[in-house]
Design an enzyme around this catalytic site. Structure first.
Site, PDB file in Angstrom:
ATOM      1  N   LYS A 157       0.813  -1.195   0.000  1.00 23.41           N
ATOM      2  CA  LYS A 157       0.000   0.000   0.000  1.00 23.41           C
ATOM      3  C   LYS A 157       0.853   1.254   0.000  1.00 23.41           C
ATOM      4  O   LYS A 157       0.389   2.339  -0.329  1.00 23.41           O
ATOM      5  CB  LYS A 157      -0.896   0.031   1.262  1.00 23.41           C
ATOM      6  CG  LYS A 157      -1.758  -1.175   1.452  1.00 23.41           C
ATOM      7  CD  LYS A 157      -2.424  -1.102   2.855  1.00 23.41           C
ATOM      8  CE  LYS A 157      -2.872  -2.487   3.237  1.00 23.41           C
ATOM      9  NZ  LYS A 157      -3.178  -2.602   4.654  1.00 23.41           N
ATOM     10  N   LYS A 188      17.243   3.796   0.922  1.00 22.42           N
ATOM     11  CA  LYS A 188      18.196   3.616   2.030  1.00 22.42           C
ATOM     12  C   LYS A 188      19.336   2.740   1.533  1.00 22.42           C
ATOM     13  O   LYS A 188      19.364   1.525   1.806  1.00 22.42           O
ATOM     14  CB  LYS A 188      17.513   2.887   3.199  1.00 22.42           C
ATOM     15  CG  LYS A 188      16.552   3.687   4.030  1.00 22.42           C
ATOM     16  CD  LYS A 188      16.124   2.806   5.221  1.00 22.42           C
ATOM     17  CE  LYS A 188      14.863   3.277   5.858  1.00 22.42           C
ATOM     18  NZ  LYS A 188      14.311   2.276   6.811  1.00 22.42           N
ATOM     19  N   PHE A 221      13.947   4.574  10.502  1.00 20.92           N
ATOM     20  CA  PHE A 221      12.619   4.120  10.104  1.00 20.92           C
ATOM     21  C   PHE A 221      11.694   5.315   9.939  1.00 20.92           C
ATOM     22  O   PHE A 221      11.505   6.100  10.859  1.00 20.92           O
ATOM     23  CB  PHE A 221      12.041   3.131  11.116  1.00 20.92           C
ATOM     24  CG  PHE A 221      10.927   2.334  10.519  1.00 20.92           C
ATOM     25  CD1 PHE A 221      11.191   1.222   9.730  1.00 20.92           C
ATOM     26  CD2 PHE A 221       9.608   2.717  10.695  1.00 20.92           C
ATOM     27  CE1 PHE A 221      10.165   0.505   9.138  1.00 20.92           C
ATOM     28  CE2 PHE A 221       8.569   2.003  10.109  1.00 20.92           C
ATOM     29  CZ  PHE A 221       8.862   0.898   9.329  1.00 20.92           C
ATOM     30  N   ASP A 239      14.657  -0.469   0.627  1.00 22.71           N
ATOM     31  CA  ASP A 239      15.433  -0.683   1.846  1.00 22.71           C
ATOM     32  C   ASP A 239      16.474  -1.766   1.550  1.00 22.71           C
ATOM     33  O   ASP A 239      17.514  -1.479   0.960  1.00 22.71           O
ATOM     34  CB  ASP A 239      14.432  -1.079   2.947  1.00 22.71           C
ATOM     35  CG  ASP A 239      15.041  -1.183   4.317  1.00 22.71           C
ATOM     36  OD1 ASP A 239      16.035  -0.511   4.583  1.00 22.71           O
ATOM     37  OD2 ASP A 239      14.508  -1.944   5.154  1.00 22.71           O
ATOM     38  N   ASP A 254       4.060   3.310   6.502  1.00 16.98           N
ATOM     39  CA  ASP A 254       3.437   2.985   7.782  1.00 16.98           C
ATOM     40  C   ASP A 254       4.400   2.368   8.769  1.00 16.98           C
ATOM     41  O   ASP A 254       5.471   1.885   8.423  1.00 16.98           O
ATOM     42  CB  ASP A 254       2.300   1.982   7.563  1.00 16.98           C
ATOM     43  CG  ASP A 254       2.841   0.566   7.304  1.00 16.98           C
ATOM     44  OD1 ASP A 254       3.711   0.416   6.411  1.00 16.98           O
ATOM     45  OD2 ASP A 254       2.426  -0.373   7.997  1.00 16.98           O
TER      46      ASP A 254
END
Ligand code: IMP
Ligand code: MG
Length: 179
Positions: free
Chosen positions: A42, A130, A151, A102, A158
């Site tokens: 999402k 990242k 984070f 990530d 989210d």
């Protein structure tokens, strides 16, 4: 915004400028072609919604959903398609839109699956990167910002399904997930 839990990294105006810049660059690169933009659910939906409105080439949309972290903040490396594309991508110019790269394991899996369907081309746009966390050889073609190993939440991203609606990209204070 709950400022006890987050710190603003990129505010709404800053993001708007960056996304406009990316949209222009993508439009230049795809002049005379027609794009199939594939959003990874999402997390990508907010970025994707803003990005496509900064593009001036013909665009069609599709979505894919893959299994994600659940409640944890690091990648398991295990990826599973939860929702596949609606349309064939054969001979199409595909632009995958992702919120953040990530470890790169998710995009590695997705791009391999999609390459096997013989698109004409396939590129990756992500808002955030990242690079210090990378475990797979994934190099996004369009990157909003490279960020350190923190984070982040908001603008679609989210933590345990929360914070997606924050208009800014924020760093989640570690106290939120450390206890
Ligand atoms: P990767 O497979 O490790 O590259 O994980 C990519 C996915 O992990 C992204 O699409 C996000 O859903 C999630 N993710 C990675 N880092 C963050 C973060 O800092 N905040 C929120 N979600 C993240
Ligand atoms: Mg995601």
């Amino acid at each position: 915004m709950d400022l006890v839990k987050v710190e603003v990294l990129f505010d709404r105006a800053t993001l708007k400028e960056k996304v406009a810049e990316l949209g222009k660059q993508i439009s230049r690169d795809y002049q005379g072609r027609e794009l199939l933009v594939v959003g990874i659910l999402k997390g990508a939906f907010v970025f994707m919604a803003d990005l496509i409105r900064e593009m001036n080439v013909p665009v069609e949309l599709d979505f894919m959903d893959v299994s994600s972290y659940g409640l944890s903040t690091s990648s398991s490396g295990e990826v599973r398609i939860v929702k596949d594309l609606e349309y064939s991508i054969k001979d199409r110019d595909v632009l995958i839109v992702e919120d953040i790269v990530d470890t790169g394991l998710t995009l590695k899996y997705i791009s391999e699956v999609l390459k096997n369907r013989n698109p004409r081309s396939i590129k990756i746009a992500c808002l955030l990167d990242k690079p210090s966390r990378r475990k797979a050889d994934i190099y996004p073609d369009y990157v909003g910002y490279s960020i350190p190993d923190k984070f982040v939440v908001g603008y679609g991203l989210d933590y345990a399904e929360q914070y997606r609606h924050y208009p800014a990209v924020c760093v989640l204070k570690p106290a939120v997930y450390e206890n």
